[in-house]
Design an enzyme around this catalytic site. Sequence first.
Site, short mmCIF file in Angstrom:
data_model
loop_
_atom_site.label_atom_id
_atom_site.label_comp_id
_atom_site.label_asym_id
_atom_site.label_seq_id
_atom_site.Cartn_x
_atom_site.Cartn_y
_atom_site.Cartn_z
NE ARG A 154 0.01 0.54 5.04
CZ ARG A 154 0.86 1.19 5.57
NH1 ARG A 154 0.88 2.47 4.64
NH2 ARG A 154 1.46 1.17 6.40
N GLY A 162 2.15 4.89 1.52
CA GLY A 162 2.48 5.54 2.65
C GLY A 162 3.37 4.93 3.47
CG HIS A 175 -3.39 -1.95 11.12
ND1 HIS A 175 -4.09 -0.75 11.06
CD2 HIS A 175 -2.85 -2.22 9.85
CE1 HIS A 175 -3.76 -0.24 10.00
NE2 HIS A 175 -3.21 -1.13 9.05
CB CYS A 230 1.79 8.74 8.39
SG CYS A 230 0.30 7.43 8.61
#
Length: 228
Positions: free
Chosen positions: A84, A86, A91, A192
């Site tokens: 993905r 980023g 999580h 991030c």
Amino acid sequence: MISVAPPATRDTSLGDVEWKFSDTPVDYAEALRFMEDRAAAIHAGDAPECLWLLEHPALYTAGTSADPVELVDADRFPVYETGRGGRYTYHGPGQRICYVMLDLTRRGRDVRAFVCHLEEWVIQTLAQFNVPGERRDGRVGIWVDRQRYDNIPGQEDKIAAIGVRVRRWVTFHGLAINVEPDLEHFSGIIPCGIAEHGVTSLVDMGIPATTQDVDNALMATFDDVFGV
């Protein structure tokens, strides 16, 4: 290993979106295989679009732009490389993830517009709890201005993460909304790549929301954003 099969599922016809719900944490590698297989099936016309709401055991994922220096504590939780977009994200239990497998061929082949729609979906979902989620230029995800919300001067916290991948115009990965995760677990990374701002959750902001509440809000607002 935890089975990828959701224990509770609502299916629709091939012409509609299928919603899947998992009540127990799902192994990350198994979830990734499911997404890749489902995206291929959607592209081939063999399966409907799919939205899968779930949680993972505590872990970190590295997106395609991840910088190893932002992995502060590599030994705390398993770290998964993922395709993905980023950087690093966390999580874990108390965070509601929605993996979004949609066919952009039928929804307009515009990846940027798709990401904007994901952002808007999160914003409308948070509005169901009277939380003003906001975009920020140069920062991925959805943010809360704590000064405006609960009078903490100068503080902006991230409440939802977004990271996507598109293969043959079918999307996968998606978004994560912090309901009631252990926020200290975010300290093992620079989320991030943004060190100057914090992370929050609905419960951290004094809202006694549950995973089911968030699921209901996501379902209630989906058609307003993605209806075709």
